[in-house]
Structure formats: C-alpha cells, structure tokens
Design a protein around this motif. Sequence first.
Motif, PDB file in Angstrom:
ATOM      1  N   ARG A   1      28.964  -9.602 -27.406  1.00 35.11           N
ATOM      2  CA  ARG A   1      28.617 -10.830 -27.971  1.00 35.11           C
ATOM      3  C   ARG A   1      27.088 -11.315 -27.759  1.00 35.11           C
ATOM      4  NH1 ARG A   1      33.603 -13.848 -28.372  1.00 35.11           N
ATOM      5  NH2 ARG A   1      32.385 -15.857 -28.491  1.00 35.11           N
TER       6      ARG A   1
ATOM      7  N   LEU B   1      44.144 -13.710 -35.332  1.00 37.44           N
ATOM      8  CA  LEU B   1      44.764 -12.230 -35.011  1.00 37.44           C
ATOM      9  C   LEU B   1      45.782 -11.819 -36.021  1.00 37.44           C
ATOM     10  CD1 LEU B   1      44.688 -12.400 -31.383  1.00 37.44           C
ATOM     11  CD2 LEU B   1      42.758 -11.697 -32.817  1.00 37.44           C
TER      12      LEU B   1
ATOM     13  N   GLU C   1      43.916  -7.109 -28.453  1.00 43.03           N
ATOM     14  CA  GLU C   1      44.014  -8.410 -28.763  1.00 43.03           C
ATOM     15  C   GLU C   1      42.664  -9.152 -28.186  1.00 43.03           C
ATOM     16  OE1 GLU C   1      47.345 -10.612 -27.172  1.00 43.03           O
ATOM     17  OE2 GLU C   1      48.557 -10.065 -28.542  1.00 43.03           O
ATOM     18  N   LEU C   2      42.566  -8.823 -27.040  1.00 42.55           N
ATOM     19  CA  LEU C   2      41.176  -9.457 -26.379  1.00 42.55           C
ATOM     20  C   LEU C   2      40.024  -9.090 -27.222  1.00 42.55           C
ATOM     21  CD1 LEU C   2      41.649  -9.434 -22.446  1.00 42.55           C
ATOM     22  CD2 LEU C   2      41.921 -11.671 -24.109  1.00 42.55           C
TER      23      LEU C   2
ATOM     24  N   ASP D   1      30.931  -0.191 -25.708  1.00 46.25           N
ATOM     25  CA  ASP D   1      31.558  -1.497 -25.336  1.00 46.25           C
ATOM     26  C   ASP D   1      32.666  -2.090 -26.121  1.00 46.25           C
ATOM     27  OD1 ASP D   1      29.353  -1.894 -23.088  1.00 46.25           O
ATOM     28  OD2 ASP D   1      28.214  -2.351 -24.646  1.00 46.25           O
ATOM     29  N   ARG D   2      32.445  -1.720 -27.511  1.00 45.00           N
ATOM     30  CA  ARG D   2      33.850  -2.168 -28.102  1.00 45.00           C
ATOM     31  C   ARG D   2      34.932  -1.293 -27.988  1.00 45.00           C
ATOM     32  NH1 ARG D   2      30.791  -1.881 -33.686  1.00 45.00           N
ATOM     33  NH2 ARG D   2      29.537  -0.808 -32.453  1.00 45.00           N
TER      34      ARG D   2
ATOM     35  N   ALA E   1      39.976  -8.307 -30.473  1.00 45.46           N
ATOM     36  CA  ALA E   1      39.636  -8.864 -31.712  1.00 45.46           C
ATOM     37  C   ALA E   1      39.283 -10.372 -31.390  1.00 45.46           C
ATOM     38  CB  ALA E   1      41.205  -8.854 -32.170  1.00 45.46           C
ATOM     39  N   SER E   2      39.642 -11.025 -30.228  1.00 44.42           N
ATOM     40  CA  SER E   2      39.557 -12.329 -29.957  1.00 44.42           C
ATOM     41  C   SER E   2      38.001 -12.319 -29.608  1.00 44.42           C
ATOM     42  CB  SER E   2      40.333 -13.057 -28.942  1.00 44.42           C
ATOM     43  OG  SER E   2      40.102 -12.380 -27.602  1.00 44.42           O
ATOM     44  N   SER E   3      37.523 -11.263 -29.145  1.00 37.41           N
ATOM     45  CA  SER E   3      35.961 -11.297 -29.275  1.00 37.41           C
ATOM     46  C   SER E   3      35.126 -11.014 -29.999  1.00 37.41           C
ATOM     47  CB  SER E   3      35.596 -10.285 -27.864  1.00 37.41           C
ATOM     48  OG  SER E   3      36.342 -10.441 -26.907  1.00 37.41           O
TER      49      SER E   3
ATOM     50  N   ALA F   1      31.057  -5.419 -20.736  1.00 34.20           N
ATOM     51  CA  ALA F   1      31.402  -5.156 -22.368  1.00 34.20           C
ATOM     52  C   ALA F   1      31.360  -6.363 -23.199  1.00 34.20           C
ATOM     53  CB  ALA F   1      32.688  -4.172 -22.545  1.00 34.20           C
TER      54      ALA F   1
ATOM     55  N   THR G   1      35.566   0.163 -25.103  1.00 34.83           N
ATOM     56  CA  THR G   1      36.293  -0.134 -23.840  1.00 34.83           C
ATOM     57  C   THR G   1      37.079  -1.406 -23.865  1.00 34.83           C
ATOM     58  OG1 THR G   1      34.287   0.606 -22.638  1.00 34.83           O
ATOM     59  CG2 THR G   1      35.459  -1.013 -21.587  1.00 34.83           C
ATOM     60  N   LEU G   2      36.617  -2.365 -24.538  1.00 37.35           N
ATOM     61  CA  LEU G   2      37.378  -3.590 -24.932  1.00 37.35           C
ATOM     62  C   LEU G   2      38.826  -3.417 -25.761  1.00 37.35           C
ATOM     63  CD1 LEU G   2      34.952  -6.551 -25.670  1.00 37.35           C
ATOM     64  CD2 LEU G   2      36.075  -6.163 -23.372  1.00 37.35           C
TER      65      LEU G   2
ATOM     66  N   ILE H   1      35.701  -8.475 -32.479  1.00 40.89           N
ATOM     67  CA  ILE H   1      35.730  -6.908 -32.755  1.00 40.89           C
ATOM     68  C   ILE H   1      36.756  -6.611 -34.050  1.00 40.89           C
ATOM     69  CG2 ILE H   1      36.145  -4.752 -31.981  1.00 40.89           C
ATOM     70  CD1 ILE H   1      35.016  -5.641 -29.312  1.00 40.89           C
TER      71      ILE H   1
END
Lengths: 243, 258
Positions: free
Chosen positions: A106, A63, B151-152, B141-142, B154-156, A101, B144-145, B158
């Motif tokens: 994913r 990150l 951070e969450l 969806d992207r 990016a860690s998913s 989401a 919304t995250l 995106i």
Amino acid sequence: MHPSLLLMASSETILTVEKLRVGFDHQVVIDDLSFEVHKGDCLAVIGPNGAGKTVLLKALLDLVPHEGEIRWSQGARLGYVPQKVAADRQQPIRLIDLLAAKAAVRHLPPEDIATVTAEVGLAPQALKNSVGHLSGGQFQKALIAFALLGRPNVLLFDEPTASLDELAEEHTYDLLHQLQQEKGMTVILVSHDLSVVYRYATQVLCLSKVKMCVGPPKELLTPAMLEELYGGPSKFYRHIHDD
Amino acid sequence: MHQGQILLLLLALCFALAAGLIGCFALMKRMLLASDVISHLALPGLGAAFLMKVNPLYGGAVTLFLGTYLVWQLQKKTGMATDASIGVVFAAALAIGAAVTPRGDLIDALFGGLQDVNWLGFVLGAAGSAIVVVAVFLMKDRLTLSTFSTELAASSGIRVDRLDLAYLLIFSLTVLIGLRFMGALLASSLIILPAAAARQFAGRLSLFFAISAAISVVSILAGFFLNTFLFHLSTIAPVTVMFAALVFAASLAVRRAW
C-alpha cells in the motif's frame, strides 16, 4: 461550528447499499437489501447463522460477486478484520513480515507499523513472533493492527471475539469503541452477542431469511422482533437484561 | 571440463537459485506435491517434439504453459482447489505424453538427458532464471499476504487471481529451465527438497529464502561434481536429488538435536 452544520456533518452518508443481491451456486444468500450508513455510526449486523452476515461484509469489501449497488463515499478507506484466519504454523511469517508486506503493497511509511501496534496495545516484541505462535488475544490484536494499517476511516469487523476469553473480549470491544470515539471511525460489526450490540451499536441491521430491518438498537431489539428474527423464544432478550 | 559442461553447470546453478526461491512459496502455500506434478505437463510437448524431431524443450514449453493456464482457469472458474485442478490436468497430460513419446526418448524425457547446452540454450535459460528471481523479489510482499490469507490480501487491494496465475507461470518457467537436466519427473524436486530442509531452520522469511536457495545451489554443485568424477550417470538429476534428500534428512536430525 453552527449546530445545524454539526448535524449535517454527523449525518453524512458514507455507504449506500441498494437492492443488493448475493448468491452462490444458484442459492440466494442476500436478496433485495438496501440500507445506508452514516459517518461515525457503529452499525451492528445481527441475525441467525446462515443469514449472510459474513457474506454481506465480503460484498461490501468487493470480495464476492454481487448484483445491485454498493456505493462508498469518496475518501472512504476500508479496514477489514475477518472472522477467522487459520494461521499456518508451517509458514515462517512473523507479525512484522505481515505488517511490512501490507505497508509495502500500500506504499505506506514503515513507521506506521509501530503506530498501529501501539494503538492496539501490542508490545513491540510481539512483532518478532511468528504469526502462528501468537496467543488468541494477541492474534486478534494483530488482525486489528493489520486492518488499521493504511489509516482506514471505516472498520468492518466480523465476529471479533469469537475465539477469545471474556477479558480479551472486553479489551477488544473497548478498543473498538475507543477507535470509534477518538478517531470518528465508522464501524460495521457482525456480532452474535446482543449485549455488545446493545452497548456499542448506534444502528442495527437485522438479517434473516424472513426479515430485514434497520434502526436504532432501542427500537429494534425488542423481544417480539428478536423472536421473529431468530425464529424461536427469545433467550437473547434475557441476555440483554442480565448484562 | 569442456565448454558444454561449463555452460551446463552455470545454467544448472541459475536454475537452482530460481528453484530454491520459488519452492519457499510453494511450501508455504502447501502446494509442494501439487506443484511437483506440474512438471509432468511438459510431457506431451516433449513427446510430440521428439516425434517431429524439433528441440524437445520447445514442445515441452508449449504444453507446460498451456497446462498451467488450464489449471488456473479450472481453479478460477470451478472454484476447485489447486491440487485437484492440477491433478486432473496432470493425469490427462501424462496419458497423452505416454502415448506420443517414442519409447527410446521416454527415459530422457522423464529423467532429463538433454544435456547438450549451446549458447542459445544457455542464454535463454539464464534469462528465464533471472525473470523468476526478479519476479519472486517483486511479488514477495503480495505473495506473503496471499499466502497468509487470500481474504486479507484481497482486502488490501491485491488481485489474488492474477497473482496466482503469475506465480504458477514463474513456477512453470522454473520447471522448464530444469527439464533439460532434471527431466519431467525430477524437475520439481529441487523446488521441494531445499525449501523443506530450509524450513527446519528458518524462523523468518528472509532467512528461509536464503537457506533454501543456498541448499539448492549446493545440491546442484554436489550433483554435478559427484556425477562427473564418481558416478558417471548420463544425467546429473539422480545424484543431485539424492544429495538434496540427504541434506533434508540432516536438517531433520539437526533440528531434533537442538
């Protein structure tokens, strides 16, 4: 299984970090850090404020920009529970919206949502609540459920109990321990609470401007070492023995 | 109603739908006011096009998208907050726009008086609106995250910086479609007001999108017909925006009464 095979399996390396260097605005936060994590380990990252613990987790997740090498073994799937997320009450986002989401991004089956919510012990009704209106304990569980979505085998946990009362804190660590034991998850945990580190960690990584070291908690968490790490008389040592 | 008016109304409705949807994420990202001034990035282009006697919207499109890209680069390279980078680019754009726009055309550029819609303009505008609506749907969806936590997101997996650019671009596209009848000053008001009003009622995302889009569409309808049959102003923008503001006030009152 032959005992030597078992030993080999349990000592399989899942993460190798070599000469890691992370800096922002010409200031070096982490310099020349090398360590390994094995499958099923619970590695606790400890050190004073500003030592770069959170930055390390973010570097491991790619990150933040970094130099040096971070190698995850093939098949490592990471789940991340950040230190804090400021949930904005302006956002009409329900917990189900958030989990759905991630499941969509994913390409996960929708039934995984119910599975992870049950795993962290959240009532199904909580899914319909707005994220900004969850209690501290529920919110923490929600973040863990979010991390568990996608069936990770490595969990990166940043100060998981910073905003929780003692009971919720206890629950969180029990859950963490259970995930590690039952699912064989590898856990990398940033924590200020040395009693927790002593209880749950199989390896400790000390991070400070003056010192970096890796080893089992019993060897590393000595009064002399802690004094050197935190640069002061070790009240943490007493804390461990109080526990 | 003659054909031009019908095309104008249909195009305005397409714009309203896009604006109502895009506004929901602008509100959640807390960039409503910052995004308000994005519309001003069109001003230098509108002015230059007026000077060169070409279709002002083409000029507006050029500086709008260049400015948007500059905002994103500033944000990415310097780590500035979106509102700061938009503020800087906005101030420069406004000054250049004020300098180059011929005095007689300034009011049209600011408040929207470019209401002669031909078939080409209609088709381009409708296609642009369709792109915005489909893009919002695909990126829902992207967005919304990343709105909840970058951070969450990016860690998913995106790419948050690219998503930010994509969002800014469809935002600017929406503004561009609205420039014709709303002008540089009011183009983003239909992005702001319906979302703000819808937020008073909606406790979930799907409802939030639906109510915001509906308020936006109703505001355009009200603005068009009230102006055509009652107020007779040269542009539908003021009546439309005043109607949307009244809906917002009503939404506050209803919420309090609940």
